[in-house]
Write an enzyme that holds these catalytic residues in place. Sequence first.
Site, PDB file in Angstrom:
ATOM      1  N   ASP A   1      56.214 -68.510 -35.844  1.00 22.65           N
ATOM      2  CA  ASP A   1      57.633 -68.730 -36.107  1.00 22.65           C
ATOM      3  C   ASP A   1      57.922 -68.428 -37.577  1.00 22.65           C
ATOM      4  O   ASP A   1      57.147 -68.789 -38.468  1.00 22.65           O
ATOM      5  CB  ASP A   1      58.009 -70.179 -35.775  1.00 22.65           C
ATOM      6  CG  ASP A   1      59.502 -70.369 -35.642  1.00 22.65           C
ATOM      7  OD1 ASP A   1      59.966 -70.633 -34.515  1.00 22.65           O
ATOM      8  OD2 ASP A   1      60.213 -70.264 -36.668  1.00 22.65           O
ATOM      9  N   ILE A   2      59.052 -67.796 -37.838  1.00 23.29           N
ATOM     10  CA  ILE A   2      59.419 -67.405 -39.208  1.00 23.29           C
ATOM     11  C   ILE A   2      59.767 -68.628 -40.059  1.00 23.29           C
ATOM     12  O   ILE A   2      59.715 -68.562 -41.294  1.00 23.29           O
ATOM     13  CB  ILE A   2      60.597 -66.399 -39.175  1.00 23.29           C
ATOM     14  CG1 ILE A   2      60.668 -65.590 -40.449  1.00 23.29           C
ATOM     15  CG2 ILE A   2      61.917 -67.101 -38.883  1.00 23.29           C
ATOM     16  CD1 ILE A   2      61.633 -64.417 -40.362  1.00 23.29           C
TER      17      ILE A   2
ATOM     18  N   ASN B   1      63.216 -75.417 -25.848  1.00 24.10           N
ATOM     19  CA  ASN B   1      64.625 -75.760 -26.036  1.00 24.10           C
ATOM     20  C   ASN B   1      65.435 -74.948 -25.030  1.00 24.10           C
ATOM     21  O   ASN B   1      65.277 -73.720 -24.946  1.00 24.10           O
ATOM     22  CB  ASN B   1      65.067 -75.427 -27.461  1.00 24.10           C
ATOM     23  CG  ASN B   1      64.387 -76.300 -28.498  1.00 24.10           C
ATOM     24  OD1 ASN B   1      64.023 -77.432 -28.210  1.00 24.10           O
ATOM     25  ND2 ASN B   1      64.208 -75.781 -29.699  1.00 24.10           N
TER      26      ASN B   1
ATOM     27  N   HIS C   1      61.107 -68.957 -24.715  1.00 27.19           N
ATOM     28  CA  HIS C   1      59.986 -69.060 -25.648  1.00 27.19           C
ATOM     29  C   HIS C   1      59.516 -70.496 -25.700  1.00 27.19           C
ATOM     30  O   HIS C   1      60.326 -71.422 -25.800  1.00 27.19           O
ATOM     31  CB  HIS C   1      60.369 -68.573 -27.053  1.00 27.19           C
ATOM     32  CG  HIS C   1      61.634 -69.176 -27.584  1.00 27.19           C
ATOM     33  ND1 HIS C   1      62.889 -68.761 -27.162  1.00 27.19           N
ATOM     34  CD2 HIS C   1      61.841 -70.166 -28.480  1.00 27.19           C
ATOM     35  CE1 HIS C   1      63.799 -69.464 -27.790  1.00 27.19           C
ATOM     36  NE2 HIS C   1      63.194 -70.335 -28.588  1.00 27.19           N
TER      37      HIS C   1
ATOM     38  N   HIS D   1      57.645 -73.208 -27.913  1.00 29.16           N
ATOM     39  CA  HIS D   1      57.174 -73.513 -29.266  1.00 29.16           C
ATOM     40  C   HIS D   1      55.861 -74.272 -29.123  1.00 29.16           C
ATOM     41  O   HIS D   1      55.827 -75.341 -28.488  1.00 29.16           O
ATOM     42  CB  HIS D   1      58.150 -74.440 -29.996  1.00 29.16           C
ATOM     43  CG  HIS D   1      59.507 -73.869 -30.266  1.00 29.16           C
ATOM     44  ND1 HIS D   1      59.900 -73.453 -31.527  1.00 29.16           N
ATOM     45  CD2 HIS D   1      60.576 -73.682 -29.457  1.00 29.16           C
ATOM     46  CE1 HIS D   1      61.159 -73.030 -31.479  1.00 29.16           C
ATOM     47  NE2 HIS D   1      61.595 -73.168 -30.223  1.00 29.16           N
TER      48      HIS D   1
HETATM   49  P1  5GP Z   1      65.092 -71.938 -30.556  1.00 28.42           P
HETATM   50  O1  5GP Z   1      65.976 -72.611 -31.568  1.00 28.42           O
HETATM   51  O2  5GP Z   1      65.835 -70.880 -29.748  1.00 28.42           O
HETATM   52  O3  5GP Z   1      64.339 -72.903 -29.671  1.00 28.42           O
HETATM   53  O4  5GP Z   1      63.943 -71.205 -31.360  1.00 28.42           O
HETATM   54  C1  5GP Z   1      64.102 -69.950 -31.949  1.00 28.42           C
HETATM   55  C2  5GP Z   1      63.031 -69.831 -33.000  1.00 28.42           C
HETATM   56  O5  5GP Z   1      62.930 -68.479 -33.380  1.00 28.42           O
HETATM   57  C3  5GP Z   1      63.299 -70.643 -34.260  1.00 28.42           C
HETATM   58  O6  5GP Z   1      62.269 -71.601 -34.458  1.00 28.42           O
HETATM   59  C4  5GP Z   1      63.344 -69.591 -35.358  1.00 28.42           C
HETATM   60  O7  5GP Z   1      62.747 -70.033 -36.561  1.00 28.42           O
HETATM   61  C5  5GP Z   1      62.600 -68.432 -34.745  1.00 28.42           C
HETATM   62  N1  5GP Z   1      63.023 -67.136 -35.251  1.00 28.42           N
HETATM   63  C6  5GP Z   1      64.304 -66.701 -35.416  1.00 28.42           C
HETATM   64  N2  5GP Z   1      64.299 -65.442 -35.901  1.00 28.42           N
HETATM   65  C7  5GP Z   1      62.990 -65.084 -36.025  1.00 28.42           C
HETATM   66  C8  5GP Z   1      62.345 -63.879 -36.486  1.00 28.42           C
HETATM   67  O8  5GP Z   1      62.977 -62.890 -36.861  1.00 28.42           O
HETATM   68  N3  5GP Z   1      60.985 -63.890 -36.485  1.00 28.42           N
HETATM   69  C9  5GP Z   1      60.238 -64.968 -36.058  1.00 28.42           C
HETATM   70  N4  5GP Z   1      58.897 -64.869 -36.110  1.00 28.42           N
HETATM   71  N5  5GP Z   1      60.824 -66.109 -35.622  1.00 28.42           N
HETATM   72  C10 5GP Z   1      62.179 -66.151 -35.612  1.00 28.42           C
END
Ligand code: 5GP
Length: 114
Positions: free
Chosen positions: A31-32, A87, A100, A102
């Site tokens: 994760d970024i 999520n 996805h 986590h």
């Molecule tokens: P969500 O909030 O949809 O459950 O999780 C999305 C995740 O994607 C977040 O934890 C966010 O940090 C990660 N994310 C968003 N953009 C990028 C990216 O460009 N690269 C990577 N590696 N992770 C990303």
Amino acid sequence: MSDDCLFCAMVGGQVQADVVHETDTTLAFRDINPQAPTHVLVIPKVHQPNFAALAQHEPGVAVDLVNAVAAVAAQEGLGENYRLVFNTGPDAHQTVFHVHGHVLGGRPMGWPPG
Ligand code: 5GP
Ligand code: ZN
């Protein structure tokens, strides 16, 4: 492949990812914005918006995804101490609508989540 999907672009190689594990059907990358010492996202290569849709339309890949999570946890040295989070929906803080998991670990965690 879905147009305008960040994670499809990672699967396609148009967006760079720090890949830690890959199979024919899954991809796992860091994760970024990590929320724990280990924070890896595990995705199916096929586009589905959430885990229930994946299980309905591609049940074999849903199993592959869970097996990939276990492989990542083992590879990261987490053993059986990690949190797996999907999520689902905006109210649950889903921001990328390509399913996805986590994989979070490497520190003690509290409950309930925020
Ligand atoms: P969500 O909030 O949809 O459950 O999780 C999305 C995740 O994607 C977040 O934890 C966010 O940090 C990660 N994310 C968003 N953009 C990028 C990216 O460009 N690269 C990577 N590696 N992770 C990303
Ligand atoms: Zn996608």
